[in-house]
Design a protein around this motif. Structure first.
Motif, short mmCIF file in Angstrom:
data_model
loop_
_atom_site.label_atom_id
_atom_site.label_comp_id
_atom_site.label_asym_id
_atom_site.label_seq_id
_atom_site.Cartn_x
_atom_site.Cartn_y
_atom_site.Cartn_z
N VAL A 1 0.82 -1.22 0.00
CA VAL A 1 0.00 0.00 0.00
C VAL A 1 0.85 1.27 0.00
O VAL A 1 0.36 2.35 -0.33
N GLU A 2 2.14 1.15 0.36
CA GLU A 2 3.02 2.33 0.35
C GLU A 2 4.48 1.90 0.32
O GLU A 2 4.86 0.93 0.97
N HIS B 1 -0.30 6.87 3.52
CA HIS B 1 -1.44 5.96 3.58
C HIS B 1 -1.99 5.89 5.01
O HIS B 1 -1.21 5.81 5.97
N TYR C 1 -3.17 3.50 6.65
CA TYR C 1 -2.70 2.30 7.34
C TYR C 1 -1.27 2.51 7.87
O TYR C 1 -0.96 2.16 9.01
N SER C 2 -0.40 3.09 7.04
CA SER C 2 0.97 3.38 7.48
C SER C 2 0.96 4.35 8.66
O SER C 2 1.73 4.20 9.61
N CYS D 1 -10.90 -0.81 -2.02
CA CYS D 1 -9.69 -0.77 -1.20
C CYS D 1 -9.87 -1.74 -0.02
O CYS D 1 -10.84 -1.63 0.73
N CYS E 1 -10.68 2.03 7.92
CA CYS E 1 -10.11 3.35 7.67
C CYS E 1 -11.07 4.47 8.07
O CYS E 1 -12.22 4.51 7.63
N CYS F 1 -13.74 4.32 -2.19
CA CYS F 1 -12.88 3.30 -1.57
C CYS F 1 -13.60 1.96 -1.46
O CYS F 1 -12.97 0.90 -1.49
N VAL G 1 2.16 5.29 -3.33
CA VAL G 1 1.09 4.97 -2.39
C VAL G 1 -0.13 4.49 -3.15
O VAL G 1 -0.39 4.91 -4.28
N SER G 2 -0.87 3.56 -2.54
CA SER G 2 -2.09 3.02 -3.14
C SER G 2 -3.28 3.51 -2.31
O SER G 2 -3.69 2.86 -1.35
N CYS G 3 -3.81 4.69 -2.66
CA CYS G 3 -4.89 5.29 -1.87
C CYS G 3 -5.63 6.32 -2.70
O CYS G 3 -5.01 7.13 -3.40
#
Length: 674
Positions: A588-589, A602, A604-605, A640, A646, A653, A669-671
């Protein structure tokens, strides 16, 4: 140390002895401390220092060969050592409860979660069947377990590690004890779950006024949870202080060394961690004088011959070190100054040249089939790795992080060919691994080696070090006979072991030494890439520092590349050049380590990094507590995969999968937010 009148628990000069074939061995020698109502006291030290034995001694849960031979354990002024087995059982669980380190080995696999909580209540309270059920349900809700009613009928294997730990806490709290002993309650957990458990313990403590005795080697957890800290070494208390004083000004050299050996997010990659030389002495071979003197930089003649007393250096502040004696301090400080001058060497340059692409992974997938019925019909797939792409350059360290079950270790095994991918391309040094024939694959595996998480289970207990390190040399035709022995000695010296260790077996080494043997075995084939799968997660901070320094030195000398898989983000930040963040089988990043840890993009990160325990009690991080559990990889969410947890999720998403793209130079990044 005088007894505190307000103490809920007062341990005074406690000695614990185990009967062995070699005679009686003292595992705990004169330990003293107290815990007041509503207070959290942490006991810290390396493995083998006597932390867990102290906790088990208080609870009277020692095995038959062990007993408290002298001293007092006073709970509300009642000496627990003088109670009969029946009397201590009335206190254990009701007044004093314990959370054990590994919930899976402590929960009965054949009983439901509800039955196990009810059993804990039944021992001490006489209630109706409905009241037992309501109490158990209330406890599961209290510890924040989702779908509490459904979980009442679940079995331990059906829960995640974090959920099982919550059940253990629910059982411990079943009778609302006054004192909770928590033995490494967060050690095996992801940072996100660890943050949830710490928040839960603090909330329960505030609600019930429960005192907590925290057994741990994680100084980040200590800084966040504890009011006071007891430092133990080789069965003795060497320092006691409140948490702020201890972290800002440690008085004992052992405490100082422990604090300097931890990697922190602010630690620069070019800095060397302090590695405490040697290891905790064996119980049957204790040094004379101060037990820490063989490893202490300040050690003087008196330290070798005479045991220091416990010096009182302030209100509730103690240190067992001759440095606190005014007459001895000058001599000891002069000794360390002379040692530093003798050992002073020019620090080698930490600059490394990052070369060309060594490993390229494109859209890598591994879907494990789910089968049912007598004919093993495939009814679905577990998407363990689901379209992962990344590159590793020559001489570079790429960190791979994420919660348990996100697919990190599976990705590592796919790269080395230990698992066959469902789809995707792995190119190593320009060679497509999928198209490689058997002979080519053997040569590629020689250049890619694995360092496993548990060195003891990955080393054959029946083989000597000579055989363990000689095997890969023979398999790949690298060396035989005298040349092989010379190469093995060279490998041992490379990882900081001795030629005298060549005929020893794995059980004759400490955990850190076994991990060094595992690294030596991986280096035997002169690889270009090492995949380190949680290679330091089971080690003490002091041993961890030794291994991290070793890995960096080897990279400096040999130009090795690393794929460093871990859930310890402090370690990942310290050793990595770039970091890839993985969630539910996907990246994801990806960013430079400094960039990712100081400005994650992201959500999540951001949550992962906010959950990292900070070994500084003056810094209180703002946590992003993730709601819910990681979804099942056999039935991932649409769009996502992170949207179900999130806080920033948009409508898009839930419907459309984001693409991993570069939004800043070198930062992908995947967002949908970017």
């Amino acid at each position: 140390m005088s007894k505190e009148t307000t103490a809920l628990l007062h341990v005074d000069e406690m000695k614990t002895v185990f009967k062995t074939r070699l005679g009686p061995l003292e595992a705990v020698n004169g330990v003293s401390f107290h815990i007041s109502k509503g207070e959290t006291v942490a006991i810290v030290g390396e493995s083998g220092s006597g932390k867990s034995v102290s906790a088990l001694s208080i609870m009277r849960l020692l095995e038959n060969s062990g007993k408290v031979s002298s001293g007092k354990v006073l709970y509300n002024d009642v000496n627990l050592n003088e109670l009969s087995d029946e009397e201590i059982r009335k206190i254990r669980g009701k007044e004093i409860a314990m959370i054990f380190q590994d919930p899976m080995t402590c929960l009965d696999p054949v009983y439901t979660i509800g039955d196990q909580i009810i059993e804990a209540v039944k021992i001490h309270e006489d209630l109706s069947k409905k009241e037992y059920y309501e109490r158990a349900l209330q406890l599961l809700r209290l510890v924040g377990l989702p779908d509490a009613e459904e979980r009442m009928t679940s079995y331990p294997h059906q829960l995640s590690g974090g959920q099982r730990q919550r059940v253990m806490i629910a059982i411990a709290l079943a009778c609302r004890p006054n004192l909770l002993i928590a033995d490494e309650p967060t050690t095996a957990l992801d940072v996100t779950v660890q943050a949830q458990i710490m928040e839960l313990l603090k909330k329960l403590q505030a609600e019930f006024g429960t005192a907590i005795f925290l057994v741990t080697h994680d100084l980040g957890v200590v800084a966040e949870m504890a009011d006071r800290v007891v430092v133990v070494y080789a069965g003795q208390v060497v320092e006691q202080a409140d948490v702020y004083t201890l972290f800002s000004k440690p008085e004992h050299p052992y405490t100082e060394a422990l604090l300097k050996s931890i990697p922190r997010i602010e630690t620069k990659k070019s800095e060397q961690l302090l590695a405490i030389k040697g290891s905790v002495p064996s119980l049957n071979d204790m040094p004379s004088g101060c037990r820490f003197h063989p490893r202490c930089p300040y050690a003087a003649n008196i330290c070798e011959s005479k045991e220091p007393p416990m010096f009182k250096i302030g209100e509730q502040r103690f240190s067992k070190c001759w440095l606190k004696d005014e007459n001895m301090a000058k001599e000891m400080l002069l000794t360390v100054q002379q040692k530093e001058e003798e050992e002073a060497v020019e620090t080698p340059s930490n600059e490394r040249k990052i070369g060309d692409v060594l490993l390229e992974v494109k859209e890598l997938k591994k879907h494990f089939p789910i089968t049912k019925g007598i004919f093993s019909k495939t009814v679905g797939h577990v998407r363990a790795v689901d379209g992962v792409s990344f590159t590793i350059y020559e001489g570079e360290t790429l960190g791979l992080v994420g919660e348990s079950g996100c697919g990190k270790s599976t990705a590592g095994r796919l790269i080395t060919g230990l698992l066959k991918p469902t789809d995707g391309v792995v190119t190593f040094s320009g060679q497509d691994i999928k198209r490689a024939n058997r002979q080519t694959m053997k040569k590629l595996r020689q250049r890619m080696q694995f360092v496993f998480q548990d060195p003891y289970s990955s080393l054959n207990p029946r083989m000597t070090v000579m055989d363990i390190l000689g095997e890969p040399l023979e398999v790949h035709g690298i060396a035989k006979g005298k040349e092989k022995r010379e190469r093995i000695v060279e490998l041992l010296e490379t990882v900081g072991l001795s030629r005298n260790d060549i005929q020893k077996f794995p059980h004759q080494f400490s955990g850190g030494q076994r991990q060094r043997i595992g690294i030596a075995r991986a280096l035997a084939t002169d690889p270009d890439l090492l995949i380190c799968d949680e290679a330091v997660s089971a080690l003490d901070v002091s041993v961890q520092a030794q291994i991290l320094n070793l890995l960096k030195d080897l990279q400096q000398k040999m130009g090795i590349s690393y794929l460093f898989i871990s859930h310890d983000l402090n370690v990942v930040k310290y050793i990595s050049d770039r970091v890839s963040v993985m969630y539910l089988g996907e990246i994801v990043e990806v960013a430079e380590a400094e960039t990712l840890f100081h400005k994650p993009l992201h959500p999540y990160s951001q949550a992962l990094i906010s959950a990292v325990p900070v070994p500084n009690p003056e810094k209180k991080p703002e946590r992003i507590i993730l709601k819910g559990e990681v979804p099942s990889p056999s039935n991932p969410p649409s769009g996502c995969k992170f949207h179900t947890r999130c806080a920033k999720a948009l409508d898009i998403c839930r419907q459309k999968k984001p693409i991993l793209k570069e939004v800043l130079p070198g930062h992908t990044v995947s967002c949908h937010l970017y």
